[in-house]
Write an enzyme that holds these catalytic residues in place. Structure first.
Site, PDB file in Angstrom:
ATOM      1  N   ALA A  41       0.858  -1.174   0.000  1.00  0.00           N
ATOM      2  CA  ALA A  41       0.000   0.000   0.000  1.00  0.00           C
ATOM      3  C   ALA A  41       0.897   1.227   0.000  1.00  0.00           C
ATOM      4  CB  ALA A  41      -0.895   0.010   1.233  1.00  0.00           C
TER       5      ALA A  41
ATOM      6  N   GLU B 121       0.996   5.438   1.206  1.00  0.00           N
ATOM      7  CA  GLU B 121       0.325   6.389   2.092  1.00  0.00           C
ATOM      8  C   GLU B 121       0.109   7.783   1.516  1.00  0.00           C
ATOM      9  OE1 GLU B 121       3.447   5.127   2.550  1.00  0.00           O
ATOM     10  OE2 GLU B 121       4.828   6.658   3.266  1.00  0.00           O
ATOM     11  N   ASN B 122      -0.026   7.943   0.174  1.00  0.00           N
ATOM     12  CA  ASN B 122      -0.254   9.270  -0.404  1.00  0.00           C
ATOM     13  C   ASN B 122      -1.219  10.061   0.469  1.00  0.00           C
ATOM     14  OD1 ASN B 122       1.042   8.239  -2.850  1.00  0.00           O
ATOM     15  ND2 ASN B 122      -0.858   7.080  -3.051  1.00  0.00           N
TER      16      ASN B 122
ATOM     17  N   HIS C  32       1.059   6.937   8.736  1.00  0.00           N
ATOM     18  CA  HIS C  32       1.963   7.745   7.902  1.00  0.00           C
ATOM     19  C   HIS C  32       1.404   9.140   7.611  1.00  0.00           C
ATOM     20  CE1 HIS C  32       5.268   5.150   6.919  1.00  0.00           C
ATOM     21  NE2 HIS C  32       4.552   4.240   6.292  1.00  0.00           N
TER      22      HIS C  32
ATOM     23  N   HIS D 163      -1.432   1.209   9.356  1.00  0.00           N
ATOM     24  CA  HIS D 163      -0.057   1.597   9.012  1.00  0.00           C
ATOM     25  C   HIS D 163      -0.068   2.820   8.087  1.00  0.00           C
ATOM     26  CE1 HIS D 163       4.217   0.435   7.841  1.00  0.00           C
ATOM     27  NE2 HIS D 163       3.878   1.191   6.813  1.00  0.00           N
ATOM     28  N   GLU D 164      -0.909   2.781   7.066  1.00  0.00           N
ATOM     29  CA  GLU D 164      -0.930   3.895   6.110  1.00  0.00           C
ATOM     30  C   GLU D 164      -1.501   5.158   6.751  1.00  0.00           C
ATOM     31  OE1 GLU D 164       0.810   3.309   3.616  1.00  0.00           O
ATOM     32  OE2 GLU D 164       0.781   1.139   3.869  1.00  0.00           O
TER      33      GLU D 164
END
Ligand SMILES: *[C@@H]1O[C@H](CO)[C@@H](O)[C@H](O)[C@H]1NC(C)=O
Ligand SMILES: *[C@@H]1O[C@H](CO)[C@@H](O)[C@H](O)[C@H]1NC(C)=O
Ligand SMILES: *[C@@H]1O[C@H](CO)[C@@H](O)[C@H](O)[C@H]1NC(C)=O
Ligand SMILES: *[C@@H]1O[C@H](CO)[C@@H](O)[C@H](O)[C@H]1NC(C)=O
Length: 967
Positions: free
Chosen positions: A372, A374-375, A411, A407-408
């Site tokens: 994945a 994290e934009n 970020h 997790h994303e």
């Protein structure tokens, strides 16, 4: 980026030490040519700072005996270094200690011109696989210059002009440097100091390389192939989509517009601000201006998307949360959508800063290299890491989705709001997100025991890889951005997260989080280094965090604590742990700061954290059983004498609360690993296992089953031992097989459901008769009629497939293949791919190998097939032969995805114990360019060495033990 997807699956196949997301050591070429070095950033003199690591002796106490050996020596320098720098040159390390730009080896853009805002218009052509772009970049020229240099890759610049003081200039030359991905515009007059606007029209390619602005394919309801467009910029691929200063610290704001077919949906980091119809079939979608951010976090996507939506309820400014998918899939995003506001609210609270954007979208992308990304405001995922269907998905994907989403989202603060100053600090980004993501999942789903899963998954992966000589320290200097890809590995993610967990426990989680808040507040919308975090934590805790952490992040390897009992004293001594068990004196100079976690705490150790700061320490033998590394919070292995293992074993058998869940799991992991390395006899491990007669916890079983299964797998060529161990394994699981059965009762708790799969897989691999028969029976019913779908619960399907295939069923093979081709969902395809590798007949093995590189398997998914083929003793060797025979194809196919090429090398060798392969592998690669997967190759060779030594060492002892115990 998200945790490497491979990691989740590979674990199931027993191999802790190989994460295929590990890369090469050597860099391709000298980092800077002379023509380039003049632009290599800040030329300020790099003062060489190698910290003088001194170790204060453990606080003296009359009863505490100190054995202070050889720890005055400076810490050994990291063994891991890129060829472009001299490993013995201490300046290599200056990047770890200093702030921006002080490392002259870094390949960076000149700082005479810096961007502050990008206005970007992108017009994709999803039929021709191209796009056109127009960018206006607001610049500051810091000193008059004739040249402007920025990053581009695979872009065709059409027109360029720069506006300074109301006058427009065109460059007299435009020079592209292919190796460094830069374009330099040279003007014939000096551009004066002050503001300027750079305008560039260009063309780009909508490639299928899963990097930059790329296309991803899917089939619509009628079976037609269609395409969507999406971006993936980390680490350095924004330059494939627009000319930019593609460095994490070069933050700017963005106003993005996409010109797309009217019927498609366009997404970007920010919400849509307006839509204008350009032509009947085309519209321009304009997005709001972003906050100041890094290029690698910019994102957009275009396609036939649908979505489901919710909003946060506890935040002052509500955040709109959506899951976007291709048509027909949105309901599978329900689980991810449900947890998103909760995770956002939780992080907003513990980070002390609210999520700053008005929306957060998740988007499932069918072709996706990583797990994945994290934009900011538009997180993208590999489909199986986001979508989950309670009715049809294997339950294990649920936890994976939760962990990845958390997790994303972590970020969005740690990485997006505060960004690493340079790639050297990538580990901090990823290690922290992994740790805090787990914290969030534990907060939302306390019933999942996520921290125990962390102990058996992440920690074992990180420790396992770090037990190899071919590992590297967590903190490595990255000079050339080309080197970045090789640090997205289990060291950065898993060891990184493990040492952060150890630190947070050492400081206490509350103090640690207070330090994090301080750090985020101080550096928000800016960049920061690892040292900045240590400073914030030290200010908060009034403890020198750096001193503690340096031994964990700057030095290769982890310690083994050797425990001995003599003269009424327990003595513990630390050394570097190598799975090859051949550590040399010069590799064994590090004195780690080890939180011993002895439980019950010996009275003679006064430090509440029990930090061992010297080579060794003694304390009085406690009465009864005692344990090191309580809660398995420290990143090390403990080697107990057999008598102590027995004492702990008895405590386990009696259900004593001395040994908690993580402790029971950690003990299995340690003793299994130490028996593999030869620090203890494998029979000691098997003796220990017998104390787990009453064990019912999923995480512990996961380790028990895998580590016992690992012996059978690695000793597969030794019929006596293989059969004996399988017998042992059948005995071990028999009770649980009867207890759990094959049905998933309504309302059953999550862990029991997961446990059932672990038990049946282990039973199947061991040839447990009743299990094999039941697998066959259910499988036959399952394929006979779609109405029998429920006979194989989705969470057990892969295991059933594996069992029937490993029993050599050709007809069953056709059915599983059919299931794969017909599976409407990617997670169903994945479980079929994982099982297919277990076929037995040579011609079927060949068919599966061919499938792996056919059009039917997305290139990103090859490792699922390889994982099965490598776990299966019958197909390992043929798969290595196949890799050799197809090397050119594989090397071309995975040119831009080094991780997969590394997996092709490592997987088939990972469970082999054939020492002759070492020579063969070396010979095969002798005339090949291995720089892009050298690290994977080194790890594969080291693994072969470890496995073959294990077999040679234990052949006799193990068969004796098996006979003596009637197996
Ligand atoms: C490092 O410590 C040693 C021993 O205390 C001392 O002799 C040496 O000068 C120190 N080096 C630096 C660079 O501070
Ligand atoms: C890397 O360095 C080692 C040791 O200095 C050398 O033997 C090797 O040839 C180098 N590799 C490359 C690709 O430059
Ligand atoms: C990086 O962040 C620091 C503050 O932590 C700031 O002073 C510096 O200007 C930033 N660097 C760049 C290139 O923006
Ligand atoms: C570790 O402890 C064992 C006894 O448990 C002892 O035989 C061995 O020599 C020790 N190894 C080291 C390196 O101290």
């Amino acid at each position: 980026m998200g945790p490497p997807p491979v990691a989740f699956f590979f674990f199931l196949f027993l191999i802790f030490i190989f994460s295929p997301f590990c890369f090469n050591v050597t860099s391709s070429s000298p980092t800077h040519s002379s023509s380039f070095s003049q632009f290599s950033g800040d030329q300020e003199d790099a003062s060489v700072i190698v910290e003088n690591f001194t170790y204060s002796p453990y606080s003296q106490n009359r009863k505490t005996h100190q054995h202070q050996q050889a720890f005055a020596a400076p810490i050994s320098l990291p063994q891991f270094t890129f060829n472009s720098t001299d490993p013995t040159d201490p300046s290599t390390h200056s990047t770890m200690c200093n702030k921006a730009g002080s490392n002259p080896n870094r390949v960076v853009l000149p700082t005479n011109v810096t961007p502050s805002h990008y206005t970007l218009t992108i017009t994709p052509d999803l039929n021709e696989f191209t796009f056109t772009g127009y960018v206006e970049i607001d610049l500051t020229i810091h000193e008059a210059t004739k040249t402007v240099k920025l990053n581009t890759k695979d872009l065709t610049i059409k027109t360029t002009s720069i506006e300074v003081d109301g006058k427009s200039y065109e460059p007299v030359s435009t020079d592209h440097d292919e190796h460094h991905d830069t374009t330099t515009f040279t003007f014939d007059t000096d551009l004066s100091k002050g503001a300027a606007i750079l305008r560039i029209r260009y063309d780009g390619i909508l490639s299928d390389k899963m990097a930059g602005f790329y296309r991803s394919s899917y089939k619509d309801a009628e079976g037609n192939t269609k395409y969507m467009g999406v971006t993936q910029f980390e680490a350095t691929d924004a330059r494939r989509a627009f000319p930019c200063w593609d460095e994490p610290a070069a933050k700017a704001t963005y106003t993005i517009s996409l010109v797309v077919p009217t019927e498609l949906v366009a997404l970007s980091n920010m919400p849509v601000s307006s839509v204008t119809q350009v032509e009947p079939e085309q519209k321009t979608v304009n997005f709001e201006k972003t906050p100041i951010m890094s290029t690698y976090l910019v994102a957009w996507a275009v396609g036939e998307f649908e979505y489901i939506e919710t909003t946060t309820t506890k935040l002052e400014k509500p955040v709109t949360c959506r899951v976007y998918t291709l048509p027909g899939l949105k309901e599978q995003g329900r689980f991810a959508l449900e947890i998103t506001p909760k995770v956002l609210e939780y992080f907003s609270e513990i980070f002390g800063t609210a999520y700053p954007l008005p929306k957060l979208d998740h988007l499932a992308v069918p072709d996706f290299d990583a797990g994945a990304m994290e934009n900011w405001g538009l997180v993208t995922y590999r489909t199986v890491a986001l979508l989950f269907d309670e009715k049809t998905s294997d339950l294990r994907f649920k936890e994976q989705v939760a962990v990845t989403v958390a997790h994303e989202i972590a970020h969005q603060w740690f990485g997006n709001l505060v960004t690493m100053e340079w790639w050297d600090h990538l580990w901090l980004n990823e290690g922290f997100a992994t740790w805090v993501g787990t914290l969030a999942v534990d907060h939302l789903f306390p019933e999942w025991d996520t921290w125990s899963t962390f102990v058996v998954d992440d920690m074992q992966r990180g420790i396992g890889l770090d037990s190899l000589r071919s590992s590297h320290p967590i903190e490595v200097p990255v000079n050339d951005p080309h080197e970045i890809h090789q640090i997205f590995d289990a060291i950065s993610y898993s060891k990184g997260a493990s040492v952060i967990r150890m630190l947070s426990n050492w400081l206490t989680v509350d103090v640690f989080l207070a330090g994090i808040r301080r750090y985020l507040k101080k550096h928000e919308y800016e960049n920061a280094t690892t040292d900045d975090l240590w400073n914030a934590l030290s200010e908060e805790s009034k403890i020198d965090v750096r001193e503690f952490m340096n031994t964990w992040t700057r030095v290769i390897g982890i310690p083994i604590l050797n425990v001995t009992e003599t003269d009424g004293l327990v003595t513990v001594e630390q050394h570097r742990f190598l799975s090859t068990n051949d550590v040399k004196a010069e590799e064994d100079e590090t004195i780690w700061w080890v939180p011993l976690g002895v439980h019950p705490k010996p009275a003679s150790i006064v430090d509440p954290n029990q930090t061992l700061k010297s080579r060794s320490l003694s304390f009085e033998i406690p009465e009864g059983a005692y344990l090191f590394n309580k809660h398995y919070s420290g990143v090390f292995r403990t080697n107990y004498p057999p008598s102590t293992i027995k004492r702990i074993g008895k405590a386990i058998l009696e259900g004593s609360d001395l040994v908690g869940l993580s402790d029971r799991a950690g003990l299995v992991a340690d003793i299994a690993s130490l028996s593999k390395s030869g620090h203890t006899a494998t029979s000691n491990f098997l003796d220990l296992v017998q104390y787990y007669k009453n064990e019912e916890a999923y995480v512990v079983w996961e380790l028990l089953a895998n580590r016992v299964g690992e012996i059978a797998s690695i000793f597969a060529d030794d019929e006596r031992i293989n059969q004996g161990i399988k017998h042992f394994q059948r005995n071990l699981v028999d009770r649980m097989v009867s207890k759990l059965g094959w049905e998933f009762p309504e309302g059953e708790d999550y862990l029991t459901s997961r446990l059932r799969n672990v038990i049946l897989r282990s039973a199947g691999r061991a040839g447990h008769e009743a299990t094999v028969a039941e697998a066959k029976r259910r499988f036959a019913l399952f394929v006979s009629d779609p109405a029998h779908d429920s006979i194989l619960h989705p969470s057990i399907r892969q295991t059933a497939f594996e069992i029937v295939l490993s029993q050599g069923g050709e007809e069953e093979f056709r059915h599983v293949l059919k299931y794969f081709h017909a599976a409407p969902k990617q997670d169903q395809q994945v479980i079929a791919l994982l099982a297919l590798g277990f076929v037995q007949q040579p011609e079927l093995i060949a068919e599966v190998q061919a499938l792996a590189i056919s059009e039917s398997v997305r290139p990103q998914d090859i490792f699922y097939v390889l994982a099965g083929l490598s776990a299966n003793p019958a197909s390992r060797r043929p798969t290595w032969e196949w890799v050799k025979a197809n090397w050119t194809t594989l090397a071309n196919r995975y040119k831009s995805s080094m991780s997969m090429l590394g997996a092709c090398v490592k997987y088939p060798l990972s469970q082999s114990s054939d020492a002759s392969l070492i020579k063969e592998v070396k010979e095969f690669f002798a005339d090949k360019d291995t720089k892009d997967f050298q690290r994977a190759l080194d790890q594969a060779l080291e693994g072969l060495d470890i496995n073959s030594a294990w077999v040679a060492r234990e052949q006799q002892g193990l068969s004796e033990w098996l006979s003596a115990n009637n197996y």
